[in-house]
Design an enzyme around this catalytic site. Sequence first.
Site, PDB file in Angstrom:
ATOM      1  N   SER A   1      -9.901 -40.872-132.241  1.00 48.56           N
ATOM      2  CA  SER A   1      -9.619 -39.881-133.276  1.00 48.56           C
ATOM      3  C   SER A   1      -9.915 -38.496-132.764  1.00 48.56           C
ATOM      4  O   SER A   1     -10.754 -38.308-131.888  1.00 48.56           O
ATOM      5  CB  SER A   1     -10.503 -40.154-134.494  1.00 48.56           C
ATOM      6  OG  SER A   1     -11.851 -40.023-134.087  1.00 48.56           O
ATOM      7  N   LYS A   2      -9.186 -37.550-133.316  1.00 47.68           N
ATOM      8  CA  LYS A   2      -9.310 -36.150-132.944  1.00 47.68           C
ATOM      9  C   LYS A   2     -10.746 -35.661-133.025  1.00 47.68           C
ATOM     10  O   LYS A   2     -11.174 -34.838-132.252  1.00 47.68           O
ATOM     11  CB  LYS A   2      -8.505 -35.304-133.942  1.00 47.68           C
ATOM     12  CG  LYS A   2      -7.180 -34.828-133.386  1.00 47.68           C
ATOM     13  CD  LYS A   2      -6.706 -33.636-134.154  1.00 47.68           C
ATOM     14  CE  LYS A   2      -5.864 -34.089-135.311  1.00 47.68           C
ATOM     15  NZ  LYS A   2      -4.877 -33.358-135.875  1.00 47.68           N
ATOM     16  N   ARG A   3     -11.454 -36.175-134.028  1.00 44.88           N
ATOM     17  CA  ARG A   3     -12.802 -35.693-134.272  1.00 44.88           C
ATOM     18  C   ARG A   3     -13.729 -36.009-133.097  1.00 44.88           C
ATOM     19  O   ARG A   3     -14.632 -35.264-132.787  1.00 44.88           O
ATOM     20  CB  ARG A   3     -13.330 -36.346-135.547  1.00 44.88           C
ATOM     21  CG  ARG A   3     -14.089 -35.433-136.430  1.00 44.88           C
ATOM     22  CD  ARG A   3     -14.140 -35.934-137.876  1.00 44.88           C
ATOM     23  NE  ARG A   3     -14.017 -37.379-138.019  1.00 44.88           N
ATOM     24  CZ  ARG A   3     -15.022 -38.241-137.905  1.00 44.88           C
ATOM     25  NH1 ARG A   3     -16.227 -37.816-137.636  1.00 44.88           N
ATOM     26  NH2 ARG A   3     -14.807 -39.533-138.048  1.00 44.88           N
ATOM     27  N   LYS A   4     -13.468 -37.125-132.423  1.00 47.19           N
ATOM     28  CA  LYS A   4     -14.397 -37.564-131.380  1.00 47.19           C
ATOM     29  C   LYS A   4     -13.847 -37.434-129.969  1.00 47.19           C
ATOM     30  O   LYS A   4     -14.580 -37.518-129.003  1.00 47.19           O
ATOM     31  CB  LYS A   4     -14.798 -39.006-131.633  1.00 47.19           C
ATOM     32  CG  LYS A   4     -15.510 -39.140-132.955  1.00 47.19           C
ATOM     33  CD  LYS A   4     -16.093 -40.504-133.174  1.00 47.19           C
ATOM     34  CE  LYS A   4     -16.785 -40.533-134.525  1.00 47.19           C
ATOM     35  NZ  LYS A   4     -16.783 -41.822-135.124  1.00 47.19           N
TER      36      LYS A   4
END
Length: 485
Positions: free
Chosen positions: A256-259
């Site tokens: 995911s983009k967040r990680k």
Amino acid sequence: MSNDRPVRVRVAPSPTGDPHVGTAYIALFNYAFARHSGGRFLLRIEDTDRERSTKESERAIFEALRWVGLTWDEGPDVGGPFAPYRQSERGDIYRRHAADLVASGAAYPCFCTAERLAALREEQKAKKLNLGYDGACRLLSPEAVRAALDAGKPHVIRLAVPREGQTVVHDLVRGDVVIQNATVDDQVLLKSDGFPTYHLANVVDDHVMGITHVIRAEEWITSTPKHLLLYKAFGWAPPVFCHMPLLRNRDKSKISKRKNPTSLLWYREQGYLPEALLNFLALMGWSVAENREVFSLEDMIREFTLERVATSEPIFDFQKLDWLNGLYIRALPPAELARRLREFMPQGRACDEAFVLKTLPLLQERLKKLSDYATMAEFFYAEAVHPTVAELTPKKASPVQAADMLSAAREALSACEDWNAATMEARCRAAAASSGFKDRDLFMALRVAVTGAPVSPPLFESMALLGRDRCLARVAAAIERLRTG
Ligand code: GLU
């Protein structure tokens, strides 16, 4: 199964954001399989989500896939025998097929309002029942349906999923997954605006476009029973399915983009080489003989079999990617590396390839990404460097001592008849000894004075390349800074 037909595979991204690294991963496996089998590789744009799909994202997908070198034989921009390859342009095909299913009784119009569906959901939740449509409209008489249609009531088309029996998903890497039909929802095929859902468009296109193998991410495996029921309703033979393991963050969640950076554009901007990225992505779901970790796309194509696709959960490991990228950078012929560095020049300077080539013997070994060049080689291109007094002063020494070291160095360097690394080093060593400084300290002060940083490519080779005037000017400026504070 469709094994005897010529292989036709596809990647089918939805253009809803930056081109995703997962798209390249899935495209790679489809591409390798197609090329290995002498088949065709298609790009289909699944833009039925009208709110989230954009042309810009579609363009970025084309560009990113071309950048990694996974080119398609048929697609929206290159055409092909089954054009159009953009789902938003295929509405009539889906509506016709949905109508066929209604005519044969395999699908039905559903007039339930959003309020009724919400209330149903609440009730099912409260009673802890399985969530899903209760099939109310399936029971409507033909007359009631006709009347509602004539009255222009908004409706969707749903698949009449058999209440009995089971559906077996044969997955090439995962084996058989058995699903009881009673647990499958009467999925919507056509929305009230006449647009298809993913399920209908995907199945119709895969069939119509002659797709023989669906190689896609594991996250779609829960949709596969629905797709198989649709194939059955149409009376079509389904393709072979192969669900690839998802790329995962370190904590094993789906990437995911967040990680993790997920945009292919980011990888390009950072200066990952497409061939290294493809090697890395290949390792996430596949292995060559003897578990070799470094292999080219050609190697992969030659040896590719779907049977060797892994089912483990691959972690997106940046250290490994950087390691591989460094390896590929080191293996590039210097002229090719210089060419690829054009877009990575310090401070966006124009690239003088002849000069870049001269810096490469000092830097090629050290680059993990092309973008490292801008930082590591900055001092070769800058007019001057600006280290602080603290940076210029070796540990346990004072600024005055640092200035003395640099003065000794300046004298030694000025006396160099030949501006080459060996002479400079010998002279500076002798100067350290005669002025009572450790040569390690003197070299450190000199390194910071000339390159602006305590870590640099080999000092004297760098100085040879920088030239006498610029080096002496930097040393003089550093002495001045140390003396005036
Ligand atoms: N549009 C889907 C996606 O974005 C396609 C999934 C499939 O390959 O069936 O990944």
